[in-house]
Design a protein around this motif. Structure first.
Motif, PDB file in Angstrom:
ATOM      1  N   PRO A 150       0.388  -1.298  -0.259  1.00  0.00           N
ATOM      2  CA  PRO A 150      -0.089   0.086   0.162  1.00  0.00           C
ATOM      3  C   PRO A 150       1.082   1.078   0.160  1.00  0.00           C
ATOM      4  O   PRO A 150       2.064   1.452   0.872  1.00  0.00           O
ATOM      5  CB  PRO A 150      -0.725   0.069   1.000  1.00  0.00           C
ATOM      6  N   VAL A 151       0.220   2.274  -0.923  1.00  0.00           N
ATOM      7  CA  VAL A 151       1.354   3.105  -0.758  1.00  0.00           C
ATOM      8  C   VAL A 151      -0.054   4.646  -1.001  1.00  0.00           C
ATOM      9  O   VAL A 151      -0.515   4.619  -1.790  1.00  0.00           O
ATOM     10  CB  VAL A 151       1.924   3.541  -2.177  1.00  0.00           C
ATOM     11  N   TYR A 152       0.782   5.279  -0.019  1.00  0.00           N
ATOM     12  CA  TYR A 152       0.159   6.734   0.236  1.00  0.00           C
ATOM     13  C   TYR A 152       0.534   8.216  -0.178  1.00  0.00           C
ATOM     14  O   TYR A 152       1.002   8.364   0.182  1.00  0.00           O
ATOM     15  CB  TYR A 152      -0.339   7.227   1.362  1.00  0.00           C
ATOM     16  N   PRO A 191       6.718  -4.545 -14.415  1.00  0.00           N
ATOM     17  CA  PRO A 191       5.963  -3.566 -13.646  1.00  0.00           C
ATOM     18  C   PRO A 191       4.494  -4.110 -13.971  1.00  0.00           C
ATOM     19  O   PRO A 191       3.882  -4.543 -15.006  1.00  0.00           O
ATOM     20  CB  PRO A 191       6.268  -2.074 -14.638  1.00  0.00           C
ATOM     21  N   SER A 192       3.674  -4.087 -12.666  1.00  0.00           N
ATOM     22  CA  SER A 192       2.282  -3.827 -13.380  1.00  0.00           C
ATOM     23  C   SER A 192       0.871  -3.095 -13.302  1.00  0.00           C
ATOM     24  O   SER A 192       2.039  -2.173 -13.487  1.00  0.00           O
ATOM     25  CB  SER A 192       1.224  -5.121 -11.628  1.00  0.00           C
ATOM     26  N   SER A 214      -0.357   2.561 -12.377  1.00  0.00           N
ATOM     27  CA  SER A 214      -1.367   3.905 -11.579  1.00  0.00           C
ATOM     28  C   SER A 214      -0.895   4.491 -10.382  1.00  0.00           C
ATOM     29  O   SER A 214      -0.998   6.160 -10.173  1.00  0.00           O
ATOM     30  CB  SER A 214      -2.233   2.664 -11.238  1.00  0.00           C
ATOM     31  N   MET A 215      -0.143   3.520  -9.843  1.00  0.00           N
ATOM     32  CA  MET A 215       0.338   3.943  -8.426  1.00  0.00           C
ATOM     33  C   MET A 215       1.385   5.309  -8.107  1.00  0.00           C
ATOM     34  O   MET A 215       1.477   6.417  -7.711  1.00  0.00           O
ATOM     35  CB  MET A 215       1.135   3.210  -6.976  1.00  0.00           C
ATOM     36  N   THR A 216       2.371   5.027  -9.388  1.00  0.00           N
ATOM     37  CA  THR A 216       3.322   5.586  -9.618  1.00  0.00           C
ATOM     38  C   THR A 216       2.452   7.536 -10.810  1.00  0.00           C
ATOM     39  O   THR A 216       2.935   8.647 -10.248  1.00  0.00           O
ATOM     40  CB  THR A 216       4.240   5.162 -10.655  1.00  0.00           C
ATOM     41  N   ILE A 243       1.570  10.052  -7.748  1.00  0.00           N
ATOM     42  CA  ILE A 243       2.476  10.320  -6.825  1.00  0.00           C
ATOM     43  C   ILE A 243       2.887  11.528  -7.639  1.00  0.00           C
ATOM     44  O   ILE A 243       3.115  11.961  -6.787  1.00  0.00           O
ATOM     45  CB  ILE A 243       3.363   8.695  -6.632  1.00  0.00           C
ATOM     46  N   VAL A 244       2.590  11.488  -9.025  1.00  0.00           N
ATOM     47  CA  VAL A 244       3.178  12.433  -9.768  1.00  0.00           C
ATOM     48  C   VAL A 244       2.724  13.139 -10.052  1.00  0.00           C
ATOM     49  O   VAL A 244       2.787  14.644  -9.727  1.00  0.00           O
ATOM     50  CB  VAL A 244       3.430  11.339 -11.250  1.00  0.00           C
ATOM     51  N   ALA A 245       0.769  12.931  -9.483  1.00  0.00           N
ATOM     52  CA  ALA A 245       0.189  13.711  -9.689  1.00  0.00           C
ATOM     53  C   ALA A 245       0.317  14.608  -8.481  1.00  0.00           C
ATOM     54  O   ALA A 245      -0.419  15.925  -8.644  1.00  0.00           O
ATOM     55  CB  ALA A 245      -1.582  13.262 -10.277  1.00  0.00           C
ATOM     56  N   ALA A 246       0.425  14.190  -7.596  1.00  0.00           N
ATOM     57  CA  ALA A 246       0.350  14.491  -6.328  1.00  0.00           C
ATOM     58  C   ALA A 246       1.359  15.650  -5.896  1.00  0.00           C
ATOM     59  O   ALA A 246       1.283  16.443  -5.099  1.00  0.00           O
ATOM     60  CB  ALA A 246       0.787  13.667  -5.016  1.00  0.00           C
ATOM     61  N   LEU A 247       2.722  15.246  -6.420  1.00  0.00           N
ATOM     62  CA  LEU A 247       3.539  16.194  -6.534  1.00  0.00           C
ATOM     63  C   LEU A 247       3.843  16.841  -6.794  1.00  0.00           C
ATOM     64  O   LEU A 247       4.829  17.929  -7.357  1.00  0.00           O
ATOM     65  CB  LEU A 247       4.968  15.738  -6.220  1.00  0.00           C
ATOM     66  N   THR A 248       3.936  17.026  -8.660  1.00  0.00           N
ATOM     67  CA  THR A 248       3.195  18.065  -9.094  1.00  0.00           C
ATOM     68  C   THR A 248       3.456  19.590  -8.812  1.00  0.00           C
ATOM     69  O   THR A 248       3.933  20.202  -8.597  1.00  0.00           O
ATOM     70  CB  THR A 248       3.051  18.339 -10.955  1.00  0.00           C
ATOM     71  N   PRO A 249       2.060  19.514  -8.381  1.00  0.00           N
ATOM     72  CA  PRO A 249       1.598  20.945  -8.085  1.00  0.00           C
ATOM     73  C   PRO A 249       2.322  21.722  -6.869  1.00  0.00           C
ATOM     74  O   PRO A 249       1.970  22.920  -6.766  1.00  0.00           O
ATOM     75  CB  PRO A 249       0.610  20.479  -7.422  1.00  0.00           C
ATOM     76  N   LEU A 250       3.423  20.525  -6.134  1.00  0.00           N
ATOM     77  CA  LEU A 250       3.875  20.715  -5.274  1.00  0.00           C
ATOM     78  C   LEU A 250       5.534  21.261  -6.275  1.00  0.00           C
ATOM     79  O   LEU A 250       6.245  22.000  -5.204  1.00  0.00           O
ATOM     80  CB  LEU A 250       4.241  20.274  -3.947  1.00  0.00           C
TER      81      LEU A 250
END
Length: 254
Positions: A181-183, A212-213, A218-220, A223-230
C-alpha cells in the motif's frame, strides 16, 4: 609472592578453532587436524588471493567458521545454498526460515544478520549525501543489496535536494508478496518536511521479475499528480528484481 606469567607470555590464537589446551585454560575439545588444516588453508587462500579465489560455498564456510568453531561446516554450507539458492539469499533469509535448516542455531543466525546489516550500511554509505546521477551504479547496488532478497514487497522513497543529492532514504510501506500500500499524500507531506526538490521511488518484486504491473503504473501516476503541483519532481521509479532492475524513466512509463 611472584605471579606466574606463563599465560601472559603465551599469545592466544587468533581464531577459536585454532585453540589448544594450556593447563586447562583453553577448552579441552580440539579440532581434528584435517578440519583445522582445511580452515587454515582456506583462510590463507582468501587473504592471499582475495574473495574471487573462493566460490560461494567456501565463502560461506569462512563465515560459518566464526559461528561453529569445532566442526566441519562444508556440508552445512552446501545445505544452506541448496535451500536458499545463493549466498546473498542465505545471509538475508528471514530468521524463522534459517532456523528451519538443520544445524542452524542462534549463533549462526546472529552472525548472518550482523553481516546483512553491515552490507546494507556499507552500500548505503556510498550513496547518502551524494549526487545521485554521478553515483547511479552505487545507488543500484544499494537498492539490490537492501531489497532484491525480500520475500514481501517493500516501497522506499529516496528524497533529493535541488542539486539531486540524496538527503533521505526511507521505507514508506511494506506489503505482501505481490502488493504494497502506497499513499501519495504521505510522500508529498514528507517531501515538504525535508524540503526535497525531487524523489526517486523504489520497490521490489519478490517474484524476481521487475516488469511493472498495472497497479505499479497507476500508483506512480498518482504520486506524480500529487507532487507536480508542489514543484517536486519524480525522477524515476525503480523496480528491483532478483538480478536486474527496471527503470520507469528508461522504459517510457514516466
Amino acid at each position: 609472592m611472584p605471579q606466574d606469567s606463563s599465560f601472559e607470555e603465551m599469545p592466544l590464537p587468533l581464531f577459536a578453532d585454532e585453540a589448544t589446551e594450556v593447563d586447562g585454560f583453553l577448552p579441552k575439545a580440539r579440532l581434528p587436524s584435517y578440519i583445522k588444516d582445511h580452515r587454515v588453508r582456506l583462510r590463507e587462500r582468501f587473504m592471499t588471493s582475495g574473495a574471487t579465489s573462493v566460490p560461494d560455498y567456501e565463502l560461506l564456510e569462512l563465515i560459518l567458521f566464526r559461528s561453529v568453531p569445532r566442526k566441519d561446516v562444508k556440508p552445512l554450507a552446501h545445505r544452506l545454498l541448496k535451500t536458499f539458492g545463493d549466498i546473498n539469499r542465505v545471509i538475508t533469509a528471514p530468521t524463522e526460515r534459517l532456523a528451519e535448516v538443520s544445524e542452524v542455531g542462534p549463533a549462526i543466525i546472529t552472525d548472518f544478520k550482523i553481516l546483512e546489516a553491515a552490507a546494507q550500511r556499507l552500500a548505503r554509505a556510498r550513496v547518502m549525501q551524494r549526487q545521485v546521477l554521478s553515483s547511479w551504479d552505487a545507488l543500484l547496488d544499494y537498492c539490490h543489496t537492501a531489497m532484491s532478497h525480500l520475500e514481501i514487497e517493500q516501497f522506499r522513497v529516496l528524497y533529493l535536494d535541488r542539486k539531486n543529492v540524496l538527503i533521505a532514504d526511507e521505507e514508506q510501506a511494506r506489503g505482501t508478496v505481490d502488493h504494497v500500500p502506497v499513499y501519495p499524500r504521505e510522500i508529498a507531506k514528507r517531501a515538504l518536511e525535508l524540503n526535497a526538490s525531487a524523489i526517486l521511488l523504489v520497490h521490489n518484486h519478490p517474484s524476481g521479475d521487475p516488469t511493472p504491473s498495472e497497479s505499479d503504473i497507476s500508483m506512480t501516476q498518482h504520486i506524480v499528480a500529487a507532487l507536480t503541483p508542489l514543484g517536486i519532481t519524480v525522477h524515476d521509479h525503480l523496480i528491483i528484481g532478483k538480478s536486474r532492475e527496471l527503470s520507469f524513466s528508461a522504459e517510457g512509463y514516466l
